[in-house]
Scaffold this active site. Sequence first.
Site, PDB file in Angstrom:
ATOM      1  N   SER A   1       0.821  -1.098   0.144  1.00 16.68           N
ATOM      2  CA  SER A   1      -0.278   0.025  -0.009  1.00 16.68           C
ATOM      3  C   SER A   1       0.711   1.375   0.087  1.00 16.68           C
ATOM      4  O   SER A   1       0.434   2.013  -0.565  1.00 16.68           O
ATOM      5  CB  SER A   1      -0.966  -0.071   1.259  1.00 16.68           C
ATOM      6  OG  SER A   1      -1.725  -1.053   1.130  1.00 16.68           O
TER       7      SER A   1
ATOM      8  N   GLU B   1       4.842  -0.498  14.724  1.00 14.47           N
ATOM      9  CA  GLU B   1       5.205   0.818  14.283  1.00 14.47           C
ATOM     10  C   GLU B   1       6.477   1.575  15.400  1.00 14.47           C
ATOM     11  O   GLU B   1       7.348   2.005  14.871  1.00 14.47           O
ATOM     12  CB  GLU B   1       4.123   1.941  14.166  1.00 14.47           C
ATOM     13  CG  GLU B   1       3.240   1.612  12.790  1.00 14.47           C
ATOM     14  CD  GLU B   1       2.024   0.441  13.140  1.00 14.47           C
ATOM     15  OE1 GLU B   1       2.082   0.161  14.277  1.00 14.47           O
ATOM     16  OE2 GLU B   1       1.315   0.190  12.252  1.00 14.47           O
TER      17      GLU B   1
ATOM     18  N   PHE C   1      -1.282   6.059  11.337  1.00 17.57           N
ATOM     19  CA  PHE C   1      -0.700   5.252  12.216  1.00 17.57           C
ATOM     20  C   PHE C   1       0.594   5.861  12.957  1.00 17.57           C
ATOM     21  O   PHE C   1       1.233   5.157  13.831  1.00 17.57           O
ATOM     22  CB  PHE C   1      -0.357   4.018  11.665  1.00 17.57           C
ATOM     23  CG  PHE C   1      -1.438   3.182  11.366  1.00 17.57           C
ATOM     24  CD1 PHE C   1      -2.794   3.425  11.894  1.00 17.57           C
ATOM     25  CD2 PHE C   1      -1.491   2.310  10.425  1.00 17.57           C
ATOM     26  CE1 PHE C   1      -3.716   2.514  11.474  1.00 17.57           C
ATOM     27  CE2 PHE C   1      -2.547   1.577   9.908  1.00 17.57           C
ATOM     28  CZ  PHE C   1      -3.743   1.610  10.463  1.00 17.57           C
TER      29      PHE C   1
ATOM     30  N   HIS D   1      -1.739   7.427   2.727  1.00 17.28           N
ATOM     31  CA  HIS D   1      -3.236   7.667   2.939  1.00 17.28           C
ATOM     32  C   HIS D   1      -3.503   8.788   3.668  1.00 17.28           C
ATOM     33  O   HIS D   1      -3.849   8.794   5.026  1.00 17.28           O
ATOM     34  CB  HIS D   1      -3.727   6.275   3.484  1.00 17.28           C
ATOM     35  CG  HIS D   1      -3.391   5.094   2.640  1.00 17.28           C
ATOM     36  ND1 HIS D   1      -2.241   4.980   2.040  1.00 17.28           N
ATOM     37  CD2 HIS D   1      -4.412   4.312   1.990  1.00 17.28           C
ATOM     38  CE1 HIS D   1      -2.308   3.758   1.185  1.00 17.28           C
ATOM     39  NE2 HIS D   1      -3.724   3.433   1.150  1.00 17.28           N
TER      40      HIS D   1
ATOM     41  N   ASP E   1     -12.382   3.474   4.358  1.00 14.05           N
ATOM     42  CA  ASP E   1     -11.994   2.835   5.802  1.00 14.05           C
ATOM     43  C   ASP E   1     -12.567   3.746   6.724  1.00 14.05           C
ATOM     44  O   ASP E   1     -12.552   3.414   8.024  1.00 14.05           O
ATOM     45  CB  ASP E   1     -10.560   2.808   6.105  1.00 14.05           C
ATOM     46  CG  ASP E   1      -9.839   1.735   5.138  1.00 14.05           C
ATOM     47  OD1 ASP E   1     -10.651   0.691   4.927  1.00 14.05           O
ATOM     48  OD2 ASP E   1      -8.679   1.617   4.825  1.00 14.05           O
TER      49      ASP E   1
ATOM     50  N   ARG F   1      -3.173   8.451  -0.964  1.00 13.94           N
ATOM     51  CA  ARG F   1      -3.805   7.108  -1.501  1.00 13.94           C
ATOM     52  C   ARG F   1      -4.252   7.405  -2.948  1.00 13.94           C
ATOM     53  O   ARG F   1      -4.373   6.747  -4.137  1.00 13.94           O
ATOM     54  CB  ARG F   1      -5.004   6.730  -0.691  1.00 13.94           C
ATOM     55  CG  ARG F   1      -5.416   5.532  -1.432  1.00 13.94           C
ATOM     56  CD  ARG F   1      -6.899   5.085  -0.534  1.00 13.94           C
ATOM     57  NE  ARG F   1      -7.352   3.804  -1.071  1.00 13.94           N
ATOM     58  CZ  ARG F   1      -8.507   3.280  -0.921  1.00 13.94           C
ATOM     59  NH1 ARG F   1      -9.423   4.095  -0.157  1.00 13.94           N
ATOM     60  NH2 ARG F   1      -8.848   2.179  -1.371  1.00 13.94           N
TER      61      ARG F   1
END
Length: 353
Positions: A75, A105, A131, A156, A164, A215
């Site tokens: 991704s 992460e 994230f 993203h 999402d 994205r």
Amino acid sequence: QATYKAWSEANPELAKQLEDAVADNVMAPEDMIKEIPEMNVEGGEATRVSGYKVIQEISKLVPHYVSGSADLHGSTRNYIDNGGNYGAGFDKTYAGKNLYFGIREHAMGTIMNGFAYHGLFKISGSTFLVFVDYFRPTVRIASLAELGRVSWILTHDSIGVGEDGPTHQPVETVSGLRVIPNNDVYRPADAEETVAAFVHSVTRKDGPTSLIFSRQNLEQNNALSAAERREGALKGAYVAKKEEGDLDMIIIATGSEVQHALKAAESLPGARVVSMPCMSVYERQSDDYKESVLPSSCTKRIAMEAGVSGLWYKYASKVVGVDRFGFSAPGDIVMKELGMSADNLLSEIESMN
């Protein structure tokens, strides 16, 4: 010493690579942007896809550059082709340039800082932008410790994520990174700005860089040459579209919103569009350069970004932003419903008259 001397004499090219890596020697950013072929993108392209193309060129120009992902290579698109995978077992070797950090992460961030402290490699790590809060302390440490060998690839990047939903749609996150001192946050508007952002990330010596990629596909500002966009983006902000005739107002935008600013300006002959991919880099330019981009004589200014609006009031009296969480729907619908369109920008500009 004798062993190294003998090896270096037998392997002069490898020895130079090693010495350059230890000394963190890379070409100047103004030179590096000229070494990367023009992207020649027609139509739309997501900056994460542009980034995938650029990282291949960066890997060739900076042999000691490695990259990894928190289980999201497919991704985030930062896999180095023909670079091999780092580690033991399966298809991995310790010569690999692609690291698999797993879904952890914070560990990724600490490992990356460790690479920088070791002082041999430049390293980037990727995940979805939302994230970044999982490893924010490591971003703060890299910024505080001036770890120029570190950069993050965060994709993203907005409510444009779409289905999402709000858990995965960052709205406050880019601004949250910008307020960390010494962290250069680049949110490029198209493929050529993405080249400049990547080049900055591997040539900066006194701190890390956050690369913020989309994205969704973005329109390209092909009215300007690749060189103009790259050189402008290296300075943090530049005139993406000059006014026709007398300067009446300035539209400032970044990332995916630059395309809307350019579209809106088509019907506003006195409007200048400024693309500002990196606030902190722009702030480090000379007063003369900053004045040439945002002349103090023009106080009618509006800024646009698909995120919280607060930081933009430093540059504009009105901001079209997203000061709320998003919702689950296709990304283009979320963007339109929350005001990220050229039509809404024009309406907001009309309200300033």
